[in-house]
Design a protein around this motif. Structure first.
Motif: not given
Length: 63
Positions: A34-54
């Motif tokens: 679950n920790g690994v899944a949450n880690y990658y989910l957080t990275l994906f959310k950050i990636h989406q936020r960065v792309n949205k800002k760009e």
């Protein structure tokens, strides 16, 4: 995020050959998965936020 038992089983299968992995209890394995899944989910959310800002910054009209 809580993984389903099937997903945890897949996680265990992926890591069967890892040294020391067999020493963890079922509860510890569930917590790690679950920790690994949450880690990658957080990275994906950050990636989406960065792309949205760009995209938003590229849509600003000149002048």
């Amino acid at each position: 995020m809580e993984l389903k038992p099937e997903q945890i089983n897949k996680f265990v299968e992926l890591h069967k050959g890892c040294a020391g992995f067999e020493n963890f209890t079922e509860e510890q394995v569930r917590e790690i998965a679950n920790g690994v899944a949450n880690y990658y989910l957080t990275l994906f959310k950050i990636h989406q936020r960065v792309n949205k800002k760009e995209i938003e910054s590229s849509n600003v009209p000149d002048g």
